[in-house]
Every structure is written in C-alpha cells, then in structure tokens.
Write a protein that holds these residues in place. Structure first.
Motif, PDB file in Angstrom:
ATOM      1  N   LEU A   1       0.813  -1.220   0.000  1.00 55.17           N
ATOM      2  CA  LEU A   1       0.000   0.000   0.000  1.00 55.17           C
ATOM      3  C   LEU A   1       0.848   1.272   0.000  1.00 55.17           C
ATOM      4  O   LEU A   1       0.309   2.378   0.013  1.00 55.17           O
ATOM      5  CB  LEU A   1      -0.909   0.017   1.240  1.00 55.17           C
ATOM      6  N   ALA A   2       2.165   1.115  -0.007  1.00 55.13           N
ATOM      7  CA  ALA A   2       3.046   2.279   0.135  1.00 55.13           C
ATOM      8  C   ALA A   2       2.793   3.325  -0.945  1.00 55.13           C
ATOM      9  O   ALA A   2       2.812   4.533  -0.676  1.00 55.13           O
ATOM     10  CB  ALA A   2       4.510   1.829   0.104  1.00 55.13           C
ATOM     11  N   GLY A   3       2.544   2.885  -2.166  1.00 58.49           N
ATOM     12  CA  GLY A   3       2.296   3.828  -3.248  1.00 58.49           C
ATOM     13  C   GLY A   3       1.045   4.664  -3.033  1.00 58.49           C
ATOM     14  O   GLY A   3       0.982   5.827  -3.465  1.00 58.49           O
ATOM     15  N   LEU A   4       0.047   4.096  -2.351  1.00 59.91           N
ATOM     16  CA  LEU A   4      -1.150   4.875  -1.993  1.00 59.91           C
ATOM     17  C   LEU A   4      -0.823   5.875  -0.894  1.00 59.91           C
ATOM     18  O   LEU A   4      -1.218   7.044  -0.965  1.00 59.91           O
ATOM     19  CB  LEU A   4      -2.272   3.941  -1.541  1.00 59.91           C
ATOM     20  N   ASP A   5      -0.098   5.421   0.127  1.00 59.73           N
ATOM     21  CA  ASP A   5       0.261   6.329   1.210  1.00 59.73           C
ATOM     22  C   ASP A   5       1.083   7.508   0.696  1.00 59.73           C
ATOM     23  O   ASP A   5       1.026   8.608   1.253  1.00 59.73           O
ATOM     24  CB  ASP A   5       1.053   5.582   2.288  1.00 59.73           C
ATOM     25  N   ARG A   6       1.833   7.291  -0.361  1.00 55.80           N
ATOM     26  CA  ARG A   6       2.684   8.362  -0.900  1.00 55.80           C
ATOM     27  C   ARG A   6       1.880   9.461  -1.596  1.00 55.80           C
ATOM     28  O   ARG A   6       2.427  10.537  -1.879  1.00 55.80           O
ATOM     29  CB  ARG A   6       3.706   7.781  -1.875  1.00 55.80           C
ATOM     30  N   VAL A   7       0.613   9.209  -1.897  1.00 55.22           N
ATOM     31  CA  VAL A   7      -0.195  10.258  -2.529  1.00 55.22           C
ATOM     32  C   VAL A   7      -1.367  10.721  -1.676  1.00 55.22           C
ATOM     33  O   VAL A   7      -1.816  11.864  -1.825  1.00 55.22           O
ATOM     34  CB  VAL A   7      -0.738   9.808  -3.913  1.00 55.22           C
ATOM     35  N   LEU A   8      -1.875   9.880  -0.779  1.00 59.64           N
ATOM     36  CA  LEU A   8      -3.118  10.229  -0.078  1.00 59.64           C
ATOM     37  C   LEU A   8      -2.948  11.444   0.834  1.00 59.64           C
ATOM     38  O   LEU A   8      -3.678  12.430   0.706  1.00 59.64           O
ATOM     39  CB  LEU A   8      -3.639   9.018   0.698  1.00 59.64           C
ATOM     40  N   PHE A   9      -1.977  11.398   1.747  1.00 61.44           N
ATOM     41  CA  PHE A   9      -1.784  12.559   2.621  1.00 61.44           C
ATOM     42  C   PHE A   9      -0.890  13.624   1.990  1.00 61.44           C
ATOM     43  O   PHE A   9      -1.185  14.816   2.118  1.00 61.44           O
ATOM     44  CB  PHE A   9      -1.259  12.107   3.987  1.00 61.44           C
TER      45      PHE A   9
END
Length: 357
Positions: A41-49
């Motif tokens: 999920l790291a790629g999502l965390d890199r854009v969400l916040f």
C-alpha cells in the motif's frame, strides 16, 4: 486490468454517487495490522496525505494498529511523504541474526521508530491541527502480560479458545487502549463492546505507544508502562483490532481504508474462523482501496510481502523483493490520482465483496 479495486459500503456509495469522490467527504482513515503486508500500500500512502488530503480544512482521524499505527504517525507529520519513505526504507532493509531474540528484534524496532519520528517529528504530530493520530494498543490482563515465552503461549492459547466461543470473551483478557493526539474528539463504537480507554499522546510516550502497538507477542518484548496510562503490559493492537470491526464518531464522514486484502479479519484470533465476519454497521460508510488480484499476481512470487519472508528468504533476496514491491506500488497511487482527477474512479466503485453480519 486496473491495479486497484475500489469497494464501498451502502451508505458510502450513496454519498459518493451524490457528491462525487472528494476528500471533503472523509473524516477517518484506517491502517490495519499486518507488518510488511503494508508495503503493498506504500504507493497509496505516498499520494493520499501528501497530495489528495493536502488541502482539506477539516480534521481527519488517522486510526491504526501495529503497522497501521506506524503509518498513522507518518501521515500526521508535516512532511508525510518523507516520513512514509523513511518508514518504508528502514523497515524493508532491516536485518537480523540467524536466530534473533525478542530483545534483538525489539532493539531494531526502537531504532526504526527513532528514524521514523524524531524529536521534531514528535512535536509535529502533537501540534497538527488537521490530521489526528489514534494508535490502538492492547493492554494484557491474562497470562500474556508476562514476558515468559511459555506463559505468553499459554495465554495466547487461552485467548484463542475464549475468542472462538465469542469475541466478547476477549474483554476478560485485554483492554483496548487508544493513544490520541491532543485536542480531538474521537470515539470508537465496538459491536462487541470490548472495553476501551483513551489517553493523550505526549512527547514522552509517542515512541512507547508505537512500540507497544507493534509488539507481537512472543516475537517482540511488550511495553511495560506507558506515560500517562495505568501500569501494566501493553502489546500489539492487532490482538484486538487486526483489520477492524469498528465504527467511529462523533463525526459522520466517510472512512477511507486502504487494505491489502478484500476481506477484513476483525481480530488476531479470528484468522482461522471463517464465520467471524465484520458487522455491516462497521463498514456501511467505508471505502476500501485494495490492490487487485492481477496487480498482486505480477509482483515477485505473485504475492504481497509478509513476515514469513524473514524465515524463507535470505536477507539480500528479501530486501530486493521488498524494494521491488515498494517501487511497483507507485502504480497504485498513480492510478488512484488519475482516476480521481478524470472522474472515472466513481464508476469503478463496487459493493463490498465479503459477507457481513
């Protein structure tokens, strides 16, 4: 094939169909236990916040247990992208001796936490007016409160047996503790009514609360005594809240839940209980972002990372594999931002794919 599946509960779908998929609709963000599974999920965390939530003006409650708690602390620092990358880099390159002791593993975890949130980062966590962290920890009341491996194992066996009969039985063995950043109004609604206590995060207890939330029984030393909380033994928040069967208040906004699986398992002891499914009330206003089966199939070994990789792969092979996954997951973040911006994400939302009570 899209690399990301988007699922939503009934209420969440209705709200999004009426208002679109906008960050203003969300008041909660969930991060599950799962150790290295988080790398998917790291790629999502890199854009969400860093990007998607960057300009919101209301409060977002960032709730996590174990690895999810680590992610929460990254999300609420002033530079969430840098913090997330520090966590990913430190965690993925950690190595141990051939037969590491709980003391060795604990020491490495303590080093990781210092890298992830330093003294300046602690102050940022405590003073962030918009993003509020809530770290879930389990206080042990039974035999798991001891450090003896034999007593811990006997306590875990007792916990599993009690949980198999009824999840409510865990209330005799564990108390859920939630450590929250100050100046926030937050409450957990638990259909099983497991006891929950709330305490403020402070400059002096951020590291110990984080360490406790990730302290896997037998593997890592528990944390005895956390500043501001009653004396006792505190361990992994996933014991009670592994993938969550909870709802939150008092805000009525939606819950964004990036998850590595398309079926959440309520607690640690529910892994082998096929009939132990979450309540519909817990997921009615949840949106789940899940790596698709095709995305996972194209990763090395056709799976997401997990703790068994420490046992079955040598360090160099494991680190290379995990680094590859961390790079590949950027596709998830890119897809999410593109689908949000061009409006196609709304059309991609599907009903939740798992049974509920």
């Amino acid at each position: 094939m899209a690399p990301l599946d988007i699922y939503a509960g009934k209420k969440a779908r209705e709200v999004i169909m009426k208002n679109g998929f906008r960050p203003e609709l969300f008041n909660y963000f969930l991060g599950a236990s799962g150790g290295p599974k988080w790398f998917s999920l790291a790629g999502l965390d890199r854009v969400l916040f860093p990007e998607w939530f960057a300009n919101i003006e209301h409060q977002i409650h960032v709730v996590g247990s174990s690895a999810g708690a680590f992610r929460a602390i990254c999300a609420v620092q002033n530079d969430p992208l840098a913090a997330i990358n520090r966590l990913a880099s430190s965690y993925s390159t950690t190595t141990y001796s051939e037969k590491p002791t709980p003391r060795e593993i604990t020491a490495k975890a303590e080093d990781l936490l210092k890298e992830m949130v330093d003294e300046k980062g602690k102050q940022e966590v405590l003073s962030n007016p918009r993003f509020k962290a809530h770290l879930i920890v389990a206080k042990c009341l039974g035999a798991t409160r001891f450090e003896s491996k034999f007593r811990q194992l006997s306590g875990l066996a007792m916990s599993a047996a009690a949980n198999t009969v009824n999840r409510k039985n865990l209330s005799r063995l564990y108390t859920r503790y939630v450590f929250s950043t100050p100046d926030t109004n937050f409450a957990i609604k638990d259909p099983y009514a497991l006891p929950t206590k709330y305490h403020d995060l402070t400059h002096g207890n951020i590291h110990s609360a984080l360490l406790a939330s990730g302290s896997i029984p037998v593997v890592i030393e528990g944390v005895q005594n956390i500043e501001g909380a009653p004396p006792g033994m505190y361990r992994d928040g996933g014991i009670v809240d592994y993938h969550f069967d909870l709802s939150f208040g008092p805000d009525e906004g939606l819950v964004l839940y990036p998850h590595f699986y398309d079926k959440p398992i309520p607690g640690w002891f529910d892994k082998g209980l096929k009939g132990r499914v979450p309540h519909q009330s817990s997921y009615d206003n949840v949106v789940m972002l899940v790596p698709s089966a095709s995305f996972v199939a194209n990763l090395p070994y056709s799976k997401i990372p997990d703790r068994k990789d420490f046992e079955v792969l040598d360090a160099d092979t494991r680190i290379k594999y995990w680094q590859t996954v961390l790079q590949e997951t950027d596709r998830l973040g890119e897809y999410f931002m593109r689908a949000v911006n061009d409006g196609t994400l709304v059309d991609s939302i599907k009903p939740l794919p798992f049974k509920m009570r």
